[in-house]
Scaffold this active site. Structure first.
Site, short mmCIF file in Angstrom:
data_model
loop_
_atom_site.label_atom_id
_atom_site.label_comp_id
_atom_site.label_asym_id
_atom_site.label_seq_id
_atom_site.Cartn_x
_atom_site.Cartn_y
_atom_site.Cartn_z
N HIS A 262 14.35 57.94 8.80
CA HIS A 262 13.43 57.66 7.69
C HIS A 262 12.05 57.43 8.25
O HIS A 262 11.88 56.88 9.33
CB HIS A 262 13.89 56.45 6.88
CG HIS A 262 14.16 55.23 7.70
ND1 HIS A 262 15.33 55.05 8.42
CD2 HIS A 262 13.42 54.12 7.93
CE1 HIS A 262 15.29 53.90 9.05
NE2 HIS A 262 14.13 53.31 8.78
N HIS B 68 8.55 55.48 7.51
CA HIS B 68 7.91 54.40 6.74
C HIS B 68 6.49 54.85 6.41
O HIS B 68 5.74 55.23 7.32
CB HIS B 68 7.78 53.12 7.57
CG HIS B 68 9.07 52.47 7.94
ND1 HIS B 68 9.52 51.32 7.34
CD2 HIS B 68 10.00 52.78 8.87
CE1 HIS B 68 10.67 50.94 7.89
NE2 HIS B 68 10.98 51.81 8.83
P1 5GP Z 1 14.25 50.47 10.24
O1 5GP Z 1 15.65 50.99 10.39
O2 5GP Z 1 13.20 51.49 10.48
O3 5GP Z 1 14.00 49.22 11.05
O4 5GP Z 1 14.00 50.00 8.76
C1 5GP Z 1 14.93 50.04 7.73
C2 5GP Z 1 14.16 49.67 6.48
O5 5GP Z 1 15.02 49.87 5.38
C3 5GP Z 1 13.66 48.23 6.44
O6 5GP Z 1 12.26 48.21 6.22
C4 5GP Z 1 14.45 47.62 5.27
O7 5GP Z 1 13.68 46.69 4.53
C5 5GP Z 1 14.82 48.84 4.45
N1 5GP Z 1 16.09 48.71 3.75
C6 5GP Z 1 17.28 48.33 4.28
N2 5GP Z 1 18.25 48.38 3.35
C7 5GP Z 1 17.65 48.82 2.21
C8 5GP Z 1 18.15 49.07 0.89
O8 5GP Z 1 19.33 48.93 0.58
N3 5GP Z 1 17.24 49.51 -0.03
C9 5GP Z 1 15.92 49.70 0.27
N4 5GP Z 1 15.12 50.12 -0.71
N5 5GP Z 1 15.43 49.47 1.50
C10 5GP Z 1 16.28 49.03 2.46
#
Ligand code: 5GP
Ligand code: ZN
Length: 137
Positions: free
Chosen positions: A100, A102
């Protein structure tokens, strides 16, 4: 779809999300815990764990979508800029292992500091640059 992948479940409609863009391949939705107002995540519906393991063909489809979605977020929020990041691997803070991007809108004077920096020595930079060049495929 990968079993037990939160983002595959969001794409399948099994977990709710505030979706801001969707087509047959791409989905974007607001982050549950935003770093700033309008912080959104963009995924490809084809499951890959992270940026490094994603085939170029998939990246070629998601990157233009990220650009378009970022433009929409900027308009809607009135943000002055945005940071575009992807965390690759646990050491980089990745917690959801479905690629993903951001999109983090930035507002004048918001004080967010995402990438702390430090001084470096020229000779060490030069050696490191050579080492990296040798390792590029
Ligand atoms: P990373 O894996 O890059 O650290 O970030 C994962 C991102 O996904 C985080 O910013 C977190 O807040 C977001 N996130 C995790 N679970 C969910 C979810 O169920 N729904 C949404 N909308 N965001 C999520
Ligand atoms: Zn997935």
């Amino acid at each position: 779809m990968a079993a037990d992948c939160i983002f595959c479940k969001i794409a399948a409609g099994e977990i709710p999300a505030e979706k801001i863009y969707e087509d047959d391949k791409i989905l974007a939705f607001l982050d549950l815990k935003p770093s700033s107002r309008g912080h959104a995540l963009v995924i490809h519906k084809f499951h890959t764990a992270d940026f490094a393991s994603t085939p170029d063909g998939i990246l070629n489809e998601i990157v233009p979508a990220v650009k378009r979605i970022a433009a929409g977020i900027m308009k809607a929020t009135g943000a002055a800029g945005f940071n575009l990041t992807t965390n690759n691997g646990p050491a980089a803070g990745q917690v959801v292992f479905h690629l993903h991007f951001h999109i983090i809108p930035r507002y004048a004077g918001d004080g967010l500091k995402l990438f702390p920096q430090h001084e470096s020595e020229k000779s060490k930079r030069q050696m490191l640059a050579e080492e990296i060049k040798k390792n590029l495929a």
